[in-house]
Design an enzyme around this catalytic site. Structure first.
Site, mmCIF file in Angstrom:
data_model
loop_
_atom_site.group_PDB
_atom_site.id
_atom_site.type_symbol
_atom_site.label_atom_id
_atom_site.label_comp_id
_atom_site.label_asym_id
_atom_site.label_seq_id
_atom_site.Cartn_x
_atom_site.Cartn_y
_atom_site.Cartn_z
ATOM 1 N N LYS A 34 -0.729 6.047 -5.339
ATOM 2 C CA LYS A 34 -0.444 5.911 -4.216
ATOM 3 C C LYS A 34 0.858 4.837 -3.078
ATOM 4 O O LYS A 34 1.007 4.153 -4.017
ATOM 5 C CB LYS A 34 -1.942 5.192 -3.162
ATOM 6 N N ASP A 61 0.653 6.814 2.200
ATOM 7 C CA ASP A 61 -0.686 6.573 3.314
ATOM 8 C C ASP A 61 0.288 5.032 4.112
ATOM 9 O O ASP A 61 0.305 4.321 3.302
ATOM 10 C CB ASP A 61 -1.521 5.177 1.938
ATOM 11 N N LYS A 63 -1.199 5.410 7.241
ATOM 12 C CA LYS A 63 -2.107 5.486 8.592
ATOM 13 C C LYS A 63 -1.684 6.002 9.798
ATOM 14 O O LYS A 63 -1.725 5.271 10.797
ATOM 15 C CB LYS A 63 -2.833 4.577 8.289
ATOM 16 N N ASP A 66 -0.680 6.337 16.620
ATOM 17 C CA ASP A 66 0.791 6.662 17.561
ATOM 18 C C ASP A 66 0.247 8.225 18.396
ATOM 19 O O ASP A 66 -0.972 8.281 18.758
ATOM 20 C CB ASP A 66 1.727 6.736 17.666
ATOM 21 N N THR A 120 -12.081 0.438 4.685
ATOM 22 C CA THR A 120 -12.920 -0.264 3.999
ATOM 23 C C THR A 120 -13.092 -2.042 4.247
ATOM 24 O O THR A 120 -14.537 -2.638 3.374
ATOM 25 C CB THR A 120 -12.531 0.268 2.647
ATOM 26 N N ARG A 211 -6.014 -3.022 -6.778
ATOM 27 C CA ARG A 211 -5.763 -4.343 -7.751
ATOM 28 C C ARG A 211 -6.658 -3.900 -9.145
ATOM 29 O O ARG A 211 -6.185 -4.562 -9.828
ATOM 30 C CB ARG A 211 -6.128 -5.016 -6.341
HETATM 31 O O1 LIG Z 1 -5.761 4.612 3.658
HETATM 32 C C1 LIG Z 1 -5.860 3.968 2.697
HETATM 33 O O2 LIG Z 1 -5.478 3.814 1.448
HETATM 34 C C2 LIG Z 1 -6.825 2.311 2.582
HETATM 35 C C3 LIG Z 1 -7.551 3.005 3.645
HETATM 36 C C4 LIG Z 1 -9.436 2.020 3.628
HETATM 37 O O3 LIG Z 1 -10.100 2.087 4.288
HETATM 38 N N1 LIG Z 1 -9.445 0.410 2.328
HETATM 39 C C5 LIG Z 1 -8.452 0.894 1.831
HETATM 40 O O4 LIG Z 1 -8.168 0.275 0.966
HETATM 41 N N2 LIG Z 1 -7.132 1.638 2.075
HETATM 42 C C6 LIG Z 1 -6.371 1.666 0.606
HETATM 43 O O5 LIG Z 1 -5.969 1.356 -0.545
HETATM 44 C C7 LIG Z 1 -5.926 1.051 -1.138
HETATM 45 C C8 LIG Z 1 -7.329 -0.365 -2.069
HETATM 46 O O6 LIG Z 1 -6.414 -1.556 -2.989
HETATM 47 P P1 LIG Z 1 -7.416 -2.391 -3.493
HETATM 48 O O7 LIG Z 1 -8.412 -3.015 -3.195
HETATM 49 O O8 LIG Z 1 -6.354 -3.050 -4.641
HETATM 50 O O9 LIG Z 1 -8.268 -1.258 -4.471
HETATM 51 C C9 LIG Z 1 -5.220 -0.624 -0.356
HETATM 52 O O10 LIG Z 1 -3.871 0.642 -0.720
HETATM 53 C C10 LIG Z 1 -5.238 -0.266 0.886
HETATM 54 O O11 LIG Z 1 -3.902 -0.034 2.127
#
Ligand SMILES: O=C(O)c1cc(=O)[nH]c(=O)n1[C@@H]1O[C@H](COP(=O)(O)O)[C@@H](O)[C@H]1O
Length: 233
Positions: A34, A61, A63, A66, A120, A211
């Site tokens: 991603k 990603d 998002k 617009d 999330t 992470r």
């Molecule tokens: O669309 C996303 O990827 C996304 C949506 C969401 O609700 N929460 C979320 O954490 N993400 C993405 O998912 C990844 C989560 O990363 P970690 O928290 O490091 O595992 C990040 O790149 C966020 O930008």
């Protein structure tokens, strides 16, 4: 035996070199990648070419949120670069999502188009502050049903909502779930989290992990631990 969901590793890095250093340790047969806002802002489409050149399927990603024409054009731009998946924000509404879906269909572009529901990182108090009352799972369901009816192929949500969305929207509706945290990983800024095996059992179709792997002292060992947890069912 639950079908293991596909793993998507979030390459949240401040440079193309750092992202490719990690990508070169990963196997395109075992995971997708991603590219999010930080890396794409730093490196632009070059990162897509570099990852596609290494055989990876890429989830872009950004998002998109617009007016309909702008989002349809942005989604078309992403799909024309061959990305496997691209997301919009369901908060942009029905007409925005329909415009994006219709644009891809008209151009016969096969990129998966999904909508983010509730980040999330958000819990009920965060939603309340932005004027959305009630439980996060109710807002997720509301936006997921709207996304489905607007031509989206799935949503981004937490694994906590995956089972209900499968009931509401069907098995084939993609449930792409970040906030995946193995026992060894800190929650960081994530609020609605779940362990990998529990997310799989909850019906997540794709686990997004950043992470816990990319910031681990031993990233490959962390990835193998997650794969082992999923294989264990
Ligand atoms: O669309 C996303 O990827 C996304 C949506 C969401 O609700 N929460 C979320 O954490 N993400 C993405 O998912 C990844 C989560 O990363 P970690 O928290 O490091 O595992 C990040 O790149 C966020 O930008």
């Amino acid at each position: 035996m639950t079908t293991p969901p596909s793993l998507i590793i979030a390459l949240d890095y401040p440079s193309l070199d750092a992202a490719l250093c990690m990508a070169d340790r990963l196997d395109p047969a075992r995971c997708r990648l991603k590219v999010g806002k930080e890396l794409f802002t730093r490196s632009g489409p070059a990162v897509l070419e570099a990852l596609h050149g290494r055989g990876f399927e890429v989830f872009l990603d950004l998002k998109f949120h617009d007016i309909p024409h702008t989002v349809a054009s942005a989604v078309q731009a992403a799909a024309e670069q061959g990305v496997w998946m691209v997301n919009v924000h369901a908060g942009g509404g029905r007409r925005m999502m329909e415009a994006a879906a219709e644009c891809l269909a008209a151009q016969r572009l096969a990129t998966h188009l999904i909508a983010v529901t509730v980040l999330t990182s958000m819990e009920a108090s965060d939603l309340e502050e932005v004027g959305v009352g009630g439980a996060p799972e109710d807002q997720v369901r509301r936006l997921a049903l709207l996304a489905r009816d607007s031509g989206m192929g799935g949503v981004v949500c937490s694994a906590r909502e995956a089972a209900r969305l499968t009931d509401d929207c069907g098995e084939a509706f993609l449930k792409v779930t970040p906030g995946i945290r193995p026992r060894f990983a800190a929650a960081n800024d994530q609020q609605r989290i779940m362990m990998p095996a529990d997310a799989m059992r909850a019906g997540s179709t794709h686990l997004v992990v950043g992470r816990p792997v990319t910031r681990a002292e031993a990233p490959m060992a962390a990835l193998e631990a997650i794969e082992a947890e999923l294989a264990g069912g």
